[in-house]
Motif scaffolding. Structure first.
Motif, short mmCIF file in Angstrom:
data_model
loop_
_atom_site.label_atom_id
_atom_site.label_comp_id
_atom_site.label_asym_id
_atom_site.label_seq_id
_atom_site.Cartn_x
_atom_site.Cartn_y
_atom_site.Cartn_z
N GLU A 170 34.43 49.39 37.71
CA GLU A 170 35.67 49.92 37.14
C GLU A 170 35.70 49.68 35.64
OE1 GLU A 170 39.00 49.34 40.63
OE2 GLU A 170 38.73 47.72 39.19
N ASP A 171 36.49 50.53 34.98
CA ASP A 171 36.79 50.33 33.57
C ASP A 171 38.24 49.87 33.47
OD1 ASP A 171 34.30 51.14 32.68
OD2 ASP A 171 34.90 53.26 32.63
N LEU A 172 38.49 48.98 32.54
CA LEU A 172 39.83 48.41 32.40
C LEU A 172 40.39 48.83 31.06
CD1 LEU A 172 41.95 46.50 33.65
CD2 LEU A 172 40.85 44.65 32.39
N PHE A 173 41.57 49.44 31.09
CA PHE A 173 42.25 49.86 29.87
C PHE A 173 43.55 49.09 29.79
CE2 PHE A 173 39.67 53.50 31.07
CZ PHE A 173 38.99 53.74 29.90
N ILE A 174 43.76 48.40 28.68
CA ILE A 174 44.99 47.64 28.46
C ILE A 174 45.82 48.39 27.44
CG2 ILE A 174 45.96 45.45 27.71
CD1 ILE A 174 43.34 44.15 28.55
N VAL A 175 47.03 48.74 27.84
CA VAL A 175 47.93 49.47 26.96
C VAL A 175 48.96 48.46 26.42
CG1 VAL A 175 49.63 51.31 26.82
CG2 VAL A 175 47.64 51.55 28.33
N VAL A 176 48.97 48.37 25.08
CA VAL A 176 49.92 47.47 24.44
C VAL A 176 50.99 48.32 23.78
CG1 VAL A 176 50.21 45.69 22.69
CG2 VAL A 176 48.10 45.79 24.02
N ARG A 177 52.24 48.07 24.14
CA ARG A 177 53.34 48.83 23.59
C ARG A 177 53.92 48.07 22.41
NH1 ARG A 177 56.50 50.46 29.15
NH2 ARG A 177 54.82 51.73 29.99
N GLU A 178 54.12 48.81 21.33
CA GLU A 178 54.72 48.21 20.14
C GLU A 178 56.20 48.56 20.14
OE1 GLU A 178 52.76 49.29 16.57
OE2 GLU A 178 50.79 48.78 17.33
N LEU B 291 47.82 40.85 48.01
CA LEU B 291 48.62 40.17 46.99
C LEU B 291 47.72 39.37 46.05
CD1 LEU B 291 51.48 39.59 45.98
CD2 LEU B 291 51.54 37.64 47.53
N LEU B 292 46.69 38.78 46.59
CA LEU B 292 45.73 38.02 45.77
C LEU B 292 45.03 38.95 44.78
CD1 LEU B 292 44.27 35.34 45.26
CD2 LEU B 292 42.63 36.02 47.00
N GLU B 293 44.61 40.11 45.25
CA GLU B 293 43.95 41.07 44.36
C GLU B 293 44.91 41.58 43.29
OE1 GLU B 293 41.64 45.36 44.46
OE2 GLU B 293 42.20 44.40 46.35
N LYS B 294 46.15 41.85 43.69
CA LYS B 294 47.15 42.33 42.74
C LYS B 294 47.39 41.31 41.64
CE LYS B 294 51.95 43.66 42.34
NZ LYS B 294 53.26 43.74 42.98
N MET B 295 47.54 40.03 42.02
CA MET B 295 47.78 38.99 41.03
C MET B 295 46.57 38.82 40.12
SD MET B 295 48.89 35.03 41.39
CE MET B 295 50.63 35.30 41.46
N ALA B 296 45.37 38.86 40.68
CA ALA B 296 44.16 38.71 39.87
C ALA B 296 44.05 39.83 38.86
CB ALA B 296 42.94 38.67 40.78
N ARG B 297 44.37 41.04 39.27
CA ARG B 297 44.27 42.18 38.36
C ARG B 297 45.35 42.14 37.28
NH1 ARG B 297 41.48 46.80 39.74
NH2 ARG B 297 40.26 46.66 41.66
N GLU B 298 46.59 41.82 37.65
CA GLU B 298 47.70 41.87 36.69
C GLU B 298 47.75 40.64 35.79
OE1 GLU B 298 51.25 42.43 38.95
OE2 GLU B 298 50.77 44.50 39.45
N LYS B 299 47.57 39.50 36.36
CA LYS B 299 47.76 38.28 35.58
C LYS B 299 46.49 37.87 34.84
CE LYS B 299 49.90 33.76 35.91
NZ LYS B 299 50.57 32.81 36.77
N TYR B 300 45.35 37.98 35.47
CA TYR B 300 44.11 37.50 34.88
C TYR B 300 43.19 38.62 34.41
CZ TYR B 300 45.79 33.21 36.94
OH TYR B 300 46.56 32.14 37.26
N LEU B 301 43.65 39.88 34.51
CA LEU B 301 42.92 41.06 34.02
C LEU B 301 41.52 41.16 34.60
CD1 LEU B 301 44.04 40.90 30.28
CD2 LEU B 301 45.07 42.22 32.14
#
Length: 101
Positions: A91-99, A75-85
């Protein structure tokens, strides 16, 4: 004028009644702690108590989240990845922004 004064009951001419009436009017409308101020303070107190309850609920929610995060590393890892990116070094991180259209 005398007839008008005779029509007033003697109870209303009583010194103690007049003194009490004056005292009540003074406290209700003239004093620095009049009824209007007391009403405003009562309303403000109710608002503050409501805000206090809201913040106490939020504090309990944060404490529960903290306890869950301290005991569950997934849960700690999940929150760190989702909330704090956050991401792992390889790893490579891709952020998808929906318009919204």
């Amino acid at each position: 004028m005398k007839q008008l004064l005779d029509r007033i009951p003697s109870f209303f001419k009583n010194f103690y009644f007049l003194s009490t009436l004056f005292f009540v009017v003074w406290l209700a409308f003239v004093d620095s702690n009049d009824l209007f101020l007391q009403t405003q303070l009562s309303n403000k107190k109710a608002e503050l108590e409501e805000a206090r309850q809201f913040y106490q609920d939020k504090i309990m929610q944060v404490k529960n989240d903290q306890a869950a995060l301290n005991h569950n590393p997934d849960l700690l890892e999940k929150m760190a990845r989702e909330k704090y990116l956050m991401k792992k070094p390889n790893e490579d991180l891709f952020i998808v922004v929906r318009e919204d259209r």
